[in-house]
Design a protein around this motif. Structure first.
Motif, PDB file in Angstrom:
ATOM      1  N   GLY A  54       0.817  -1.226   0.000  1.00 44.97           N
ATOM      2  CA  GLY A  54       0.000   0.000   0.000  1.00 44.97           C
ATOM      3  C   GLY A  54       0.840   1.260   0.000  1.00 44.97           C
ATOM      4  N   LEU A  55       2.117   1.121  -0.356  1.00 40.09           N
ATOM      5  CA  LEU A  55       2.968   2.332  -0.430  1.00 40.09           C
ATOM      6  C   LEU A  55       2.754   2.905  -1.828  1.00 40.09           C
ATOM      7  CD1 LEU A  55       6.157   0.815   1.259  1.00 40.09           C
ATOM      8  CD2 LEU A  55       4.152   1.809   2.333  1.00 40.09           C
ATOM      9  N   LYS A  56       1.687   3.624  -1.964  1.00 45.12           N
ATOM     10  CA  LYS A  56       1.190   4.007  -3.271  1.00 45.12           C
ATOM     11  C   LYS A  56       2.155   4.919  -4.023  1.00 45.12           C
ATOM     12  CE  LYS A  56      -2.532   6.715  -4.121  1.00 45.12           C
ATOM     13  NZ  LYS A  56      -3.909   7.157  -3.911  1.00 45.12           N
ATOM     14  N   ALA A  57       2.589   5.956  -3.327  1.00 39.09           N
ATOM     15  CA  ALA A  57       3.469   6.931  -3.976  1.00 39.09           C
ATOM     16  C   ALA A  57       4.743   6.253  -4.460  1.00 39.09           C
ATOM     17  CB  ALA A  57       3.788   8.054  -2.987  1.00 39.09           C
ATOM     18  N   LEU A  58       5.274   5.397  -3.648  1.00 37.59           N
ATOM     19  CA  LEU A  58       6.510   4.694  -4.010  1.00 37.59           C
ATOM     20  C   LEU A  58       6.278   3.844  -5.262  1.00 37.59           C
ATOM     21  CD1 LEU A  58       9.428   3.883  -3.329  1.00 37.59           C
ATOM     22  CD2 LEU A  58       8.500   2.062  -1.865  1.00 37.59           C
ATOM     23  N   ALA A  59       5.173   3.099  -5.232  1.00 35.32           N
ATOM     24  CA  ALA A  59       4.863   2.243  -6.376  1.00 35.32           C
ATOM     25  C   ALA A  59       4.757   3.055  -7.665  1.00 35.32           C
ATOM     26  CB  ALA A  59       3.549   1.505  -6.116  1.00 35.32           C
ATOM     27  N   LEU A  60       4.073   4.226  -7.551  1.00 34.40           N
ATOM     28  CA  LEU A  60       3.901   5.069  -8.744  1.00 34.40           C
ATOM     29  C   LEU A  60       5.239   5.579  -9.257  1.00 34.40           C
ATOM     30  CD1 LEU A  60       0.698   7.112  -7.814  1.00 34.40           C
ATOM     31  CD2 LEU A  60       0.966   5.527  -9.753  1.00 34.40           C
ATOM     32  N   ASP A  61       6.069   6.049  -8.310  1.00 36.04           N
ATOM     33  CA  ASP A  61       7.379   6.610  -8.721  1.00 36.04           C
ATOM     34  C   ASP A  61       8.236   5.533  -9.396  1.00 36.04           C
ATOM     35  OD1 ASP A  61       8.194   9.295  -6.377  1.00 36.04           O
ATOM     36  OD2 ASP A  61       6.561   8.999  -7.838  1.00 36.04           O
ATOM     37  N   VAL A  62       8.197   4.326  -8.828  1.00 32.96           N
ATOM     38  CA  VAL A  62       9.002   3.237  -9.399  1.00 32.96           C
ATOM     39  C   VAL A  62       8.509   2.930 -10.809  1.00 32.96           C
ATOM     40  CG1 VAL A  62       9.597   0.784  -9.179  1.00 32.96           C
ATOM     41  CG2 VAL A  62       9.591   2.254  -7.161  1.00 32.96           C
ATOM     42  N   LYS A  63       7.183   2.925 -10.929  1.00 29.85           N
ATOM     43  CA  LYS A  63       6.602   2.643 -12.233  1.00 29.85           C
ATOM     44  C   LYS A  63       7.051   3.677 -13.255  1.00 29.85           C
ATOM     45  CE  LYS A  63       2.002   1.895 -14.223  1.00 29.85           C
ATOM     46  NZ  LYS A  63       0.596   2.128 -13.949  1.00 29.85           N
ATOM     47  N   ARG A  64       7.022   4.960 -12.799  1.00 25.09           N
ATOM     48  CA  ARG A  64       7.433   6.050 -13.688  1.00 25.09           C
ATOM     49  C   ARG A  64       8.897   5.875 -14.113  1.00 25.09           C
ATOM     50  NH1 ARG A  64       9.938  10.448 -12.900  1.00 25.09           N
ATOM     51  NH2 ARG A  64       9.923  10.230 -10.629  1.00 25.09           N
ATOM     52  N   LEU A  65       9.723   5.475 -13.112  1.00 26.35           N
ATOM     53  CA  LEU A  65      11.152   5.318 -13.369  1.00 26.35           C
ATOM     54  C   LEU A  65      11.402   4.183 -14.375  1.00 26.35           C
ATOM     55  CD1 LEU A  65      13.780   6.625 -12.450  1.00 26.35           C
ATOM     56  CD2 LEU A  65      13.979   4.876 -10.667  1.00 26.35           C
ATOM     57  N   ARG A  66      10.576   3.137 -14.270  1.00 24.68           N
ATOM     58  CA  ARG A  66      10.731   2.012 -15.192  1.00 24.68           C
ATOM     59  C   ARG A  66      10.444   2.447 -16.620  1.00 24.68           C
ATOM     60  NH1 ARG A  66       6.954  -2.698 -13.299  1.00 24.68           N
ATOM     61  NH2 ARG A  66       7.758  -3.763 -15.173  1.00 24.68           N
ATOM     62  N   LYS A  67       9.576   3.425 -16.756  1.00 25.67           N
ATOM     63  CA  LYS A  67       9.217   3.867 -18.113  1.00 25.67           C
ATOM     64  C   LYS A  67      10.137   4.982 -18.597  1.00 25.67           C
ATOM     65  CE  LYS A  67       4.367   2.595 -18.004  1.00 25.67           C
ATOM     66  NZ  LYS A  67       3.018   3.050 -17.747  1.00 25.67           N
ATOM     67  N   ALA A  68      10.974   5.497 -17.705  1.00 25.39           N
ATOM     68  CA  ALA A  68      11.836   6.618 -18.067  1.00 25.39           C
ATOM     69  C   ALA A  68      12.810   6.181 -19.174  1.00 25.39           C
ATOM     70  CB  ALA A  68      12.618   7.101 -16.849  1.00 25.39           C
ATOM     71  N   THR A  69      13.010   7.091 -20.135  1.00 24.99           N
ATOM     72  CA  THR A  69      13.856   6.742 -21.281  1.00 24.99           C
ATOM     73  C   THR A  69      15.325   7.056 -21.016  1.00 24.99           C
ATOM     74  OG1 THR A  69      13.183   8.867 -22.157  1.00 24.99           O
ATOM     75  CG2 THR A  69      12.085   6.912 -23.044  1.00 24.99           C
ATOM     76  N   LYS A  70      15.562   8.039 -20.162  1.00 26.85           N
ATOM     77  CA  LYS A  70      16.983   8.364 -19.897  1.00 26.85           C
ATOM     78  C   LYS A  70      17.308   8.145 -18.423  1.00 26.85           C
ATOM     79  CE  LYS A  70      16.032  13.376 -19.538  1.00 26.85           C
ATOM     80  NZ  LYS A  70      16.252  13.659 -18.163  1.00 26.85           N
ATOM     81  N   ASN A  71      18.541   8.017 -18.219  1.00 22.09           N
ATOM     82  CA  ASN A  71      19.011   7.726 -16.869  1.00 22.09           C
ATOM     83  C   ASN A  71      18.809   8.928 -15.945  1.00 22.09           C
ATOM     84  OD1 ASN A  71      20.113   6.357 -14.808  1.00 22.09           O
ATOM     85  ND2 ASN A  71      22.241   6.560 -15.473  1.00 22.09           N
ATOM     86  N   GLU A  72      18.299   8.642 -14.769  1.00 17.36           N
ATOM     87  CA  GLU A  72      18.084   9.721 -13.806  1.00 17.36           C
ATOM     88  C   GLU A  72      18.733   9.329 -12.492  1.00 17.36           C
ATOM     89  OE1 GLU A  72      13.581  10.820 -15.523  1.00 17.36           O
ATOM     90  OE2 GLU A  72      13.890  10.245 -13.433  1.00 17.36           O
ATOM     91  N   PRO A  73      19.989   9.600 -12.349  1.00 19.04           N
ATOM     92  CA  PRO A  73      20.714   9.126 -11.138  1.00 19.04           C
ATOM     93  C   PRO A  73      20.083   9.661  -9.860  1.00 19.04           C
ATOM     94  CG  PRO A  73      22.221  10.015 -12.780  1.00 19.04           C
ATOM     95  CD  PRO A  73      20.871  10.355 -13.262  1.00 19.04           C
ATOM     96  N   GLU A  74      19.667  10.925  -9.897  1.00 18.52           N
ATOM     97  CA  GLU A  74      19.125  11.516  -8.680  1.00 18.52           C
ATOM     98  C   GLU A  74      17.792  10.878  -8.259  1.00 18.52           C
ATOM     99  OE1 GLU A  74      19.291  12.934 -11.569  1.00 18.52           O
ATOM    100  OE2 GLU A  74      17.272  13.561 -12.100  1.00 18.52           O
ATOM    101  N   SER A  75      17.113  10.228  -9.169  1.00 21.45           N
ATOM    102  CA  SER A  75      15.844   9.592  -8.855  1.00 21.45           C
ATOM    103  C   SER A  75      16.017   8.503  -7.809  1.00 21.45           C
ATOM    104  CB  SER A  75      15.235   8.953 -10.100  1.00 21.45           C
ATOM    105  OG  SER A  75      14.967   9.940 -11.044  1.00 21.45           O
ATOM    106  N   TYR A  76      17.092   7.828  -7.837  1.00 18.04           N
ATOM    107  CA  TYR A  76      17.305   6.690  -6.927  1.00 18.04           C
ATOM    108  C   TYR A  76      17.429   7.161  -5.487  1.00 18.04           C
ATOM    109  CZ  TYR A  76      17.795   4.466 -11.400  1.00 18.04           C
ATOM    110  OH  TYR A  76      17.522   4.029 -12.663  1.00 18.04           O
ATOM    111  N   ASP A  77      18.086   8.328  -5.311  1.00 17.64           N
ATOM    112  CA  ASP A  77      18.173   8.894  -3.952  1.00 17.64           C
ATOM    113  C   ASP A  77      16.780   9.318  -3.461  1.00 17.64           C
ATOM    114  OD1 ASP A  77      21.294  10.389  -4.886  1.00 17.64           O
ATOM    115  OD2 ASP A  77      20.912   8.505  -3.791  1.00 17.64           O
ATOM    116  N   ALA A  78      16.049   9.903  -4.404  1.00 13.31           N
ATOM    117  CA  ALA A  78      14.677  10.327  -4.038  1.00 13.31           C
ATOM    118  C   ALA A  78      13.840   9.122  -3.654  1.00 13.31           C
ATOM    119  CB  ALA A  78      14.027  11.055  -5.211  1.00 13.31           C
TER     120      ALA A  78
END
Lengths: 722, 165
Positions: free
Chosen positions: A677-701
């Motif tokens: 039920g960690l909804k926000a986390l699930a959404l962000d991960v999903k978004r990251l999986r679809k991301a086309t370019k590398n976003e290093p800072e996303s992992y810290d977030a």
């Protein structure tokens, strides 16, 4: 009673008797009038005078006959032409007298008397005979002279006949007069009888009227006594009813106050570390408490509705908002029962009594949840062609047989005793609902098939239907994110020590700073001395009650939001609160949920995170129910540990351009987050999986999000961190 | 002068009319005496049938107590006779052939169309039929008169009228 009936019967008879008497009286008056006219007519009639006339005529005839005899004697003594002429003249006069016997009224009046008529006829015959003697010789003195003895004899015969006629006529008139007098006396007697009868009837009418008046007076007295008695018993009944209401209100208050303590304390207890067994017991306490609360509310509500003490307030109401409220209140219960819960309302605003409609819907949906073991509950609303609102609550529950459907909506009725045992309740819910809907001018009913499900529906006339701003609220699976921390300063005004303690603890759980006051007067002082973000105000307090205190505060210009804490959960009481200047109200007993919704509404929030909801609260709640708190804690610990490893793996894979490994790691993370039920986390991960370019800072977030989400979940579940 | 002459002539003419009641030629039917201005005998005005028939006439059809049906009576109007004799009295004492008499108010002759009938249904009334003169009130036209008082005043076989002051 029989005595009164007899009286009424007597009165009826009186009326009839008076009617009959009046009828008789009228007849007698008529008859008397006729008699009177008859008498008058008799008086006016010329018959009498004609009779006198005829007597006169007969007498005159006799007299003229005598004069003719005299003239004849004179002529015999001195047979001059003049003397003979005088005989002619005398005979003419006699003859003219005689003719009256044959004509005019004399004839008609006397024709009925044979003897008289014969005499008159004889006289007339003699006259005619004499005319036959005289007429041929009238102008012949010699012949006249020769006929003198014969003339004398005939004249004497006429005199004798007319003399008899005089006597006969006189006799006849005597008889006639006696007869007339007798007839007149008869008429007078009849008149006298008529007058006497009228007098008797009049006396009878007067007597009857008198007795009737007496009877009416008696009846009036009876009626007056009866009305006095009725008034007295009505007063007694009213007093009894008021006493009952008073008793119920008192009982309500007296039961709610300790219940408040029980529910509040159990809420607090639930927030402390408990063993599974203790948790289950606390849940039982809470459930029982809420059930008891429902029962009290039902009984009170019904008694108020029954006494017609409930007034309705029609105001524009947004259907989507109603849908949202229903979701908030009932979805958790449906989900707790393992049911799919859907609400579909059109984006319309209608005018009705929102509070009452909500009460009915909560009742219907609550029933549906109660009687449905599996499947779904679906609540649908739509506007009908005739400008009315139809709401259907459909369930896949046990269903109700046609026979039983008729028994629904009846006071204190549950379908069978086994159901009563299985599902606690007063059986008043549907009766109350029906009362409310009927009062609002609508209808309520049910269509059901046993073992298939039931659809309870209601149709309400609603005016001013308009479209609501925004989109149609299809809140099927929308979740309401809850803030859990409020950095706010609150004044709690409550005279009951236990309630004060419980409420303080509940408020503090949400991070609020709580000051307390024990009555309205103290509250006014505290508001003047300090600044508060919100005031919780009990209504019934010694010294100065909540309503009065609120009025005083508003009068002084205090702007602080004031929320009533009331044991009286009725719309009227709530209206009174709002009229006094309060912003909202909370029906006791106060629970964590209620306080939470109030805080969300009024208190200054200091959420640790951005506006975005982190958790799927209801999902977490159901997990907690299904798995128990220990397992949840265990899972959260695992998640805390594993997610960091997975984020690390993903980050490394991204740097190595190993897309497959990257996605595998994030997929695992997304699944775990969604499961917990960690909804926000699930959404962000999903978004990251679809991301086309590398976003290093996303992992810290993501790491921060994991930490925050897990922390918040632990807070929500009241689990000690770590 | 001419005016005086005219007035004198008028007066003379008036006096001549007043004094000059024609002399009866036939049998005298009616004699009027008493307070009268015009006479043709010694203090009396005598009328024969032709003189009576020369006065203003009237037909009166009426019911009477003396006949079974309505009959039509005709004869001189009462006031025509009064005018002819210049009657000045208030009461008329009317005498019948048999010395019966009745008093009738002069006013009756003025108020009502009273006639002294000489004919009944077109025929001369004989003495045997209550002639020669029969005082008839218009009973049909004035129903109030149909009572004993007026029956009594309805004198028949009238021979003489005395005008009393």
């Amino acid at each position: 009673m029989p005595a009164r009936l007899v009286r009424i019967g007597a009165s009826d008879r009186h009326g009839r008797a008076v009617g009959v008497l009046i009828g008789l009286g009228l007849v007698v008056v008529l008859v008397t009038t006729l008699l009177f006219f008859k008498l008058q007519e008799r008086q006016n009639s010329v018959a009498e005078s004609v009779r006198e006339d005829s007597m006169w005529a007969v007498f005159q005839t006799h007299r003229e006959a005598a004069k003719l005899i005299e003239a004849t004697y004179l002529a015999m003594a001195d047979p001059t032409p003049e003397g003979l002429g005088a005989i002619n003249s005398r005979f003419d006069l006699l003859y003219s007298r005689g003719t009256i016997l044959r004509s005019g009224y004399f004839a008609t009046r006397l024709a009925d008397t044979d003897a008289l008529w014969q005499t008159a006829s004889a006289t007339m015959a003699a006259l005619t005979e004499m005319a036959a003697l005289i007429d041929p010789i009238a102008n012949d003195p010699e012949a006249m002279r020769a006929a003198l003895p014969e003339i004398l004899a005939q004249a004497q015969d006429i005199r004798d006949k007319s003399n008899r006629l005089v006597i006969r006529t006189n006799e006849h008139l005597d008889v006639q007069r006696v007869r007339d007098r007798e007839a007149a006396i008869g008429n007078y007697h009849q008149l006298a009888i008529g007058v006497a009868a009228m007098t008797i009837i009049f006396i009878g009418i007067v007597a009857l009227q008198f007795t009737q008046l007496t009877s009416i007076r008696y009846t009036q007295r009876q009626l007056r006594h009866l009305s006095i008695r009725n008034e007295r018993s009505a007063k007694n009944a009213k007093a009894a009813n008021e006493a009952k209401s008073m008793f119920l209100a008192t009982m309500s208050h007296e039961i709610r106050t300790p219940l408040n303590g029980i529910l509040g304390a159990s809420d607090l207890l639930r927030d402390t570390p408990l063993s599974d067994e203790q948790n289950a017991r606390v849940s039982t306490i809470r459930r029982s408490g809420h059930l008891l609360l429902d029962v009290i509310n039902d009984v009170l509500d019904f008694s108020k509705l029954d006494a017609h003490k409930v007034s309705y307030t029609l105001a524009p109401m947004s259907l989507p908002e109603l849908a949202e409220t229903i979701q908030t209140v009932l979805k958790p219960r449906a989900q707790d029962a393992g049911l799919d819960f859907r609400v579909s309302f059109p984006a319309k605003t209608v005018t009705t009594d929102a509070v009452r409609l909500r009460q009915v819907l909560v009742n219907l949906i609550g029933n549906a949840i109660k009687f449905t073991s599996q499947g779904h509950i679906s609540v649908k609303a739509h506007i009908l062609e005739d400008q009315s609102l139809r709401i259907e609550v459909e369930d896949t529950g046990t269903g109700i047989s046609e026979q039983d459907q008729n028994k629904l909506f009846i006071n204190f009725n549950q379908l069978d005793s086994s159901a009563s045992r299985k599902f606690a309740g007063t059986g008043l819910g549907l009766a109350i609902s029906k009362r409310i809907i009927t009062d609002l001018g609508g209808t309520i009913g049910v269509d059901s098939l046993p073992d298939v499900g039931s659809t309870f529906w209601l149709e309400l006339p609603v005016s001013d239907i308009s479209a609501t701003q925004g989109v149609s609220q299809h809140v099927d699976s929308k979740d309401f994110e809850k803030q859990t921390h409020f950095d706010t300063s609150i004044l709690l005004v409550e005279d009951n020590a236990i309630n004060r303690e419980v409420a303080t603890a509940l408020l503090q759980r949400f991070g609020a700073t709580v000051s307390v006051a024990v009555n309205g007067e103290e509250a006014i002082e505290k508001v003047a001395a300090d600044t508060y973000d919100l005031v919780f105000m009990d209504l019934q307090m010694p010294v100065l009650d909540g309503i009065a205190a609120t009025r005083a505060l508003r009068k002084k210009g205090a702007q602080v939001p004031i929320v009533a804490l009331t044991a009286n959960a009725f719309a009227d009481d709530q209206r009174q609160c709002l009229e006094a200047g309060m912003n909202d109200f909370v029906a006791k007993p106060i629970t964590r949920e209620k306080i939470h919704s109030i805080l969300q509404k009024f208190a200054t929030a200091t959420s640790q995170t951005d506006e975005r909801p982190l958790l799927d609260q209801s999902h977490i709640t159901s997990l907690e129910v299904e798995m128990g708190r220990d397992l949840m804690q265990h899972l959260l610990d695992d998640m805390d540990r594993d997610s960091h490893e997975l984020i690390q793996t993903a980050k490394a894979s991204a740097e190595n351009d190993d897309a497959q490994a990257h996605d595998a790691a994030l997929h695992t993370l997304q699944g775990a987050a969604a499961t917990l039920g960690l909804k926000a986390l699930a959404l962000d991960v999903k978004r990251l999986r679809k991301a086309t370019k590398n976003e290093p800072e996303s992992y810290d977030a993501l790491r921060d999000l994991v930490t925050a989400s897990i922390a918040q979940t632990r807070t929500a579940l009241a689990i000690d961190p770590g | 002068m001419r005016i005086l002459t005219a007035i004198a002539l008028l007066l003379f003419a008036n006096m001549a009319v007043a004094r000059d009641l024609a002399m009866p030629q036939g049998d005298v039917l009616l004699t009027v005496t008493g307070a009268i201005e015009n006479t043709n005998a010694d203090g009396a005005a005598a009328f024969d049938r032709s003189m009576i028939e020369a006065l203003a006439q009237r037909d009166t059809t009426t019911k009477t107590p003396w006949f079974d049906t309505e009959r039509t009576f005709s004869g001189p109007l009462g006031h025509a006779i009064l005018d002819a004799v210049g009657a000045t009295g208030k009461t008329l004492r009317i005498y019948a052939l048999n010395e019966y008499s009745a008093d009738v108010l002069t006013q009756d002759f003025r108020d009502h169309a009273v006639i002294l009938a000489t004919h009944i249904d077109g025929s001369v009334i004989r003495v045997r039929d209550k002639g020669p003169l029969f005082l008839i009130y218009p009973f049909n036209e004035v129903p109030e008169l149909f009572n004993e008082v007026y029956f009594g005043r309805s004198v028949w076989q009238i021979a003489r009228i005395e005008v009393i002051d």
